[in-house]
Design an enzyme around this catalytic site. Structure first.
Site, PDB file in Angstrom:
ATOM      1  N   HIS A  57       0.844  -1.200   0.000  1.00 51.26           N
ATOM      2  CA  HIS A  57       0.000   0.000   0.000  1.00 51.26           C
ATOM      3  C   HIS A  57       0.876   1.245   0.000  1.00 51.26           C
ATOM      4  CE1 HIS A  57       0.714  -0.635   4.290  1.00 51.26           C
ATOM      5  NE2 HIS A  57       0.175   0.527   4.608  1.00 51.26           N
ATOM      6  N   HIS A  59       1.301   3.946   1.977  1.00 56.45           N
ATOM      7  CA  HIS A  59       1.819   4.713   3.128  1.00 56.45           C
ATOM      8  C   HIS A  59       3.338   4.854   3.059  1.00 56.45           C
ATOM      9  CE1 HIS A  59      -1.992   3.902   5.742  1.00 56.45           C
ATOM     10  NE2 HIS A  59      -2.113   4.984   4.987  1.00 56.45           N
ATOM     11  N   ASP A  61       5.707   4.628   5.149  1.00 56.39           N
ATOM     12  CA  ASP A  61       6.566   3.605   5.762  1.00 56.39           C
ATOM     13  C   ASP A  61       6.458   2.266   5.025  1.00 56.39           C
ATOM     14  OD1 ASP A  61       3.931   3.370   6.745  1.00 56.39           O
ATOM     15  OD2 ASP A  61       4.616   2.266   8.511  1.00 56.39           O
ATOM     16  N   HIS A  62       5.865   2.299   3.815  1.00 58.76           N
ATOM     17  CA  HIS A  62       5.792   1.108   2.965  1.00 58.76           C
ATOM     18  C   HIS A  62       6.280   1.361   1.545  1.00 58.76           C
ATOM     19  CE1 HIS A  62       3.624  -1.525   5.824  1.00 58.76           C
ATOM     20  NE2 HIS A  62       3.356  -0.350   6.351  1.00 58.76           N
ATOM     21  N   HIS A 115      -7.551  -0.971   5.639  1.00 63.44           N
ATOM     22  CA  HIS A 115      -6.502  -0.068   6.145  1.00 63.44           C
ATOM     23  C   HIS A 115      -6.336   1.097   5.167  1.00 63.44           C
ATOM     24  CE1 HIS A 115      -2.825   1.128   8.175  1.00 63.44           C
ATOM     25  NE2 HIS A 115      -2.152   1.042   7.046  1.00 63.44           N
ATOM     26  N   ASP A 134      -0.114  -4.055   6.215  1.00 62.78           N
ATOM     27  CA  ASP A 134      -0.805  -3.587   7.416  1.00 62.78           C
ATOM     28  C   ASP A 134      -2.246  -4.089   7.465  1.00 62.78           C
ATOM     29  OD1 ASP A 134       1.493  -2.268   8.108  1.00 62.78           O
ATOM     30  OD2 ASP A 134       0.721  -0.248   7.757  1.00 62.78           O
ATOM     31  N   HIS A 172       4.767  -4.842  10.931  1.00 60.58           N
ATOM     32  CA  HIS A 172       5.153  -4.112  12.148  1.00 60.58           C
ATOM     33  C   HIS A 172       5.311  -5.065  13.320  1.00 60.58           C
ATOM     34  CE1 HIS A 172       4.473   0.111  10.800  1.00 60.58           C
ATOM     35  NE2 HIS A 172       3.565  -0.431  10.002  1.00 60.58           N
TER      36      HIS A 172
HETATM   37 ZN   LIG Z   1      -0.107   1.539   6.545  1.00 63.50          ZN
END
Ligand SMILES: [Zn+2]
Length: 256
Positions: A57, A59, A61-62, A115, A134, A172
């Site tokens: 996805h 985001h 941090d991805h 998410h 996530d 995570h």
């Molecule tokens: Zn995320």
């Protein structure tokens, strides 16, 4: 079937990075790009050349390392077609039910909105390995930033149909906190209690609690257990449907 190698390493404050390597062809994929430096360090240590990025996805941090890794390695970026506009540097969009060839390996794509709208997860069924971003965590699930509880429950039900011994690589290290919440909503679950004790021991010495397995999640993850009598009794929702129980569990976790 030839074997596949997986390297897993911490990134940022609580993300995991993953590299998937096919020794037959030399192909190497990063599953998401939380942080460039540790990804490059593992590539160098293993003498692997990055050929692919598989994003779950958009985001930061991805997908935040996508452009730099592409510039440095010329790798091909694959991600959710539905969310292509938000995936930096994407070359190929994939959608539910499609299969990516990775050497001789088959990587199945599942759309799991909840998410984010465009979230996808990847399953290597023959190898019993899945990268779920996530969507699912050990004893938890992703926050519903762009979806409804009903959408997320439908997404999680796709994962519930996978083989029980599938190793689940979540993105995570949230396990200890998730376990504390899980116990608060299903205190009667003895296996959950045992698992939380085990997780506390692992975390005390800095060990990873990922990957998990689908079987273990089915037994201990409240977000996969809306049909659990113990959970329903604790929530006072004995007669409600699964979506309502899931929605209540998610709302309680948001406020925990
Ligand atoms: Zn995320």
């Amino acid at each position: 079937m030839s074997s596949i190698e997986i390297e897993m390493f911490p990134c940022l404050s609580d993300n995991y990075g993953f590299l998937l390597h096919d020794p037959e062809t030399g192909l190497t994929a990063a599953i998401d790009t939380p942080e460039v430096t540790p990804i490059l360090a593992v590539l160098e240590r293993r003498a692997w050349r990055l050929s692919h990025i598989l994003n779950t996805h958009h985001h930061g941090d991805h997908a935040g390392g996508n452009l730099e890794l592409k510039r440095l390695t010329g790798c091909r970026i694959i991600g959710p077609r539905q969310d292509a506009k938000r995936i930096p540097g994407i070359d190929e969009g994939v959608a539910d039910g499609e299969v990516i060839g990775f050497g001789a390996h088959r990587v199945e794509v599942f759309e799991t909105p909840g998410h984010t709208r465009g979230h996808i997860v990847y399953l290597l069924r023959d190898e019993r390995v899945a990268f779920v971003g996530d969507t699912l965590f050990a004893m938890g699930c992703g926050r519903l930033f762009e979806g409804t509880p009903a959408e997320m429950w439908t997404s999680l039900q796709k994962l519930l149909r996978w083989p029980d011994d599938t190793r689940i690589y979540c993105a995570h290290e949230y396990t200890a906190a998730n376990g504390r919440f899980a116990l608060s909503v299903e205190p009667s679950n003895a296996e959950l209690r045992r698992r939380c004790e085990e997780v506390a021991k692992l975390r005390a010495v800095g060990e990873f609690t990922v990957p998990t397995t689908l079987a273990l999640e089915k037994a201990t993850n409240p977000f996969l257990r809306p049909d659990s009598r113990g959970l329903r009794e604790a929530l006072g929702m004995a007669g409600d449907d699964d979506v309502a129980v899931f929605a209540r569990t998610r709302a309680l976790k948001d406020a925990f």
